[in-house]
Motif scaffolding. Sequence first.
Motif, mmCIF file in Angstrom:
data_model
loop_
_atom_site.group_PDB
_atom_site.id
_atom_site.type_symbol
_atom_site.label_atom_id
_atom_site.label_comp_id
_atom_site.label_asym_id
_atom_site.label_seq_id
_atom_site.Cartn_x
_atom_site.Cartn_y
_atom_site.Cartn_z
ATOM 1 N N VAL A 107 29.318 29.744 -3.834
ATOM 2 C CA VAL A 107 28.394 30.806 -4.228
ATOM 3 C C VAL A 107 28.683 32.067 -3.423
ATOM 4 O O VAL A 107 29.229 32.006 -2.325
ATOM 5 N N ARG A 108 28.303 33.200 -3.973
ATOM 6 C CA ARG A 108 28.455 34.484 -3.291
ATOM 7 C C ARG A 108 27.453 34.547 -2.156
ATOM 8 O O ARG A 108 26.271 34.252 -2.319
ATOM 9 N N VAL A 109 27.939 34.898 -0.964
ATOM 10 C CA VAL A 109 27.090 35.094 0.209
ATOM 11 C C VAL A 109 27.366 36.482 0.766
ATOM 12 O O VAL A 109 28.302 37.150 0.355
ATOM 13 N N THR A 110 26.551 36.895 1.689
ATOM 14 C CA THR A 110 26.790 38.167 2.360
ATOM 15 C C THR A 110 27.302 37.900 3.768
ATOM 16 O O THR A 110 27.052 36.838 4.346
ATOM 17 N N SER A 116 37.074 40.220 2.841
ATOM 18 C CA SER A 116 38.395 40.360 2.249
ATOM 19 C C SER A 116 38.688 39.124 1.413
ATOM 20 O O SER A 116 38.582 38.021 1.922
ATOM 21 N N PRO A 117 39.025 39.288 0.161
ATOM 22 C CA PRO A 117 39.084 40.547 -0.562
ATOM 23 C C PRO A 117 37.684 41.032 -0.908
ATOM 24 O O PRO A 117 36.765 40.230 -0.997
ATOM 25 N N PRO A 118 37.538 42.346 -1.077
ATOM 26 C CA PRO A 118 36.219 42.856 -1.435
ATOM 27 C C PRO A 118 35.800 42.389 -2.822
ATOM 28 O O PRO A 118 36.647 42.201 -3.692
ATOM 29 N N ILE A 119 34.512 42.176 -3.004
ATOM 30 C CA ILE A 119 33.989 41.753 -4.306
ATOM 31 C C ILE A 119 33.333 42.961 -4.961
ATOM 32 O O ILE A 119 32.466 43.594 -4.386
ATOM 33 N N ASP A 135 35.571 37.853 -15.263
ATOM 34 C CA ASP A 135 36.812 38.587 -15.041
ATOM 35 C C ASP A 135 37.055 38.786 -13.551
ATOM 36 O O ASP A 135 38.180 38.988 -13.125
ATOM 37 N N GLU A 136 35.994 38.748 -12.749
ATOM 38 C CA GLU A 136 36.087 38.996 -11.309
ATOM 39 C C GLU A 136 36.770 37.843 -10.592
ATOM 40 O O GLU A 136 37.725 38.034 -9.852
ATOM 41 N N ILE A 137 36.272 36.635 -10.771
ATOM 42 C CA ILE A 137 36.867 35.435 -10.171
ATOM 43 C C ILE A 137 37.014 34.424 -11.300
ATOM 44 O O ILE A 137 36.110 33.656 -11.582
ATOM 45 N N PRO A 138 38.151 34.424 -11.963
ATOM 46 C CA PRO A 138 38.322 33.556 -13.130
ATOM 47 C C PRO A 138 38.393 32.079 -12.763
ATOM 48 O O PRO A 138 38.782 31.723 -11.655
#
Length: 143
Positions: A107-110, A116-119, A135-138
């Motif tokens: 999952v996306r965390v902060t 890196s790499p930037p989201i 499309d961001e993280i296929p």
Amino acid sequence: MPLDSIPISSTLRFVKGSHRWGKEFIPIKFETESDYPFPDKQAARSYHQVPQNIDEDSSKYHILAWEAQPGDIIAFDGLTLHAADGNNLLKTPRRVISWRFLGEDAVRVTRPWNISPPIFGGMPVGQLAVDANSDEIPCFTTR
């Protein structure tokens, strides 16, 4: 994956088992060889400094490193402490291709530093990072 032959003196090194320590470390910037800055000092308390002189303390840390040839692949857990010295071989480039693969439960965390790499693209915190329609993280493969 190296595009050039990488001698042991310039290769990526790993601290064996460090991904199982239960610690998250402050990454070190390639350009400055310093920790990423923490604007929020409170957030810094939950992260650890990378131990100093890891390469010099073989009684405490087991360092893994290999020469690498073009096309070799070294896969590792992103929580494993890893580093490579700058390329001091003036006549030999050290070009590599790097991929990051995520599990389907990632999952996306902060983080309190620039990751890196930037989201980009507005993926909200807590959202599953791998999505068959993204499309961001296929999605590379499914079960």
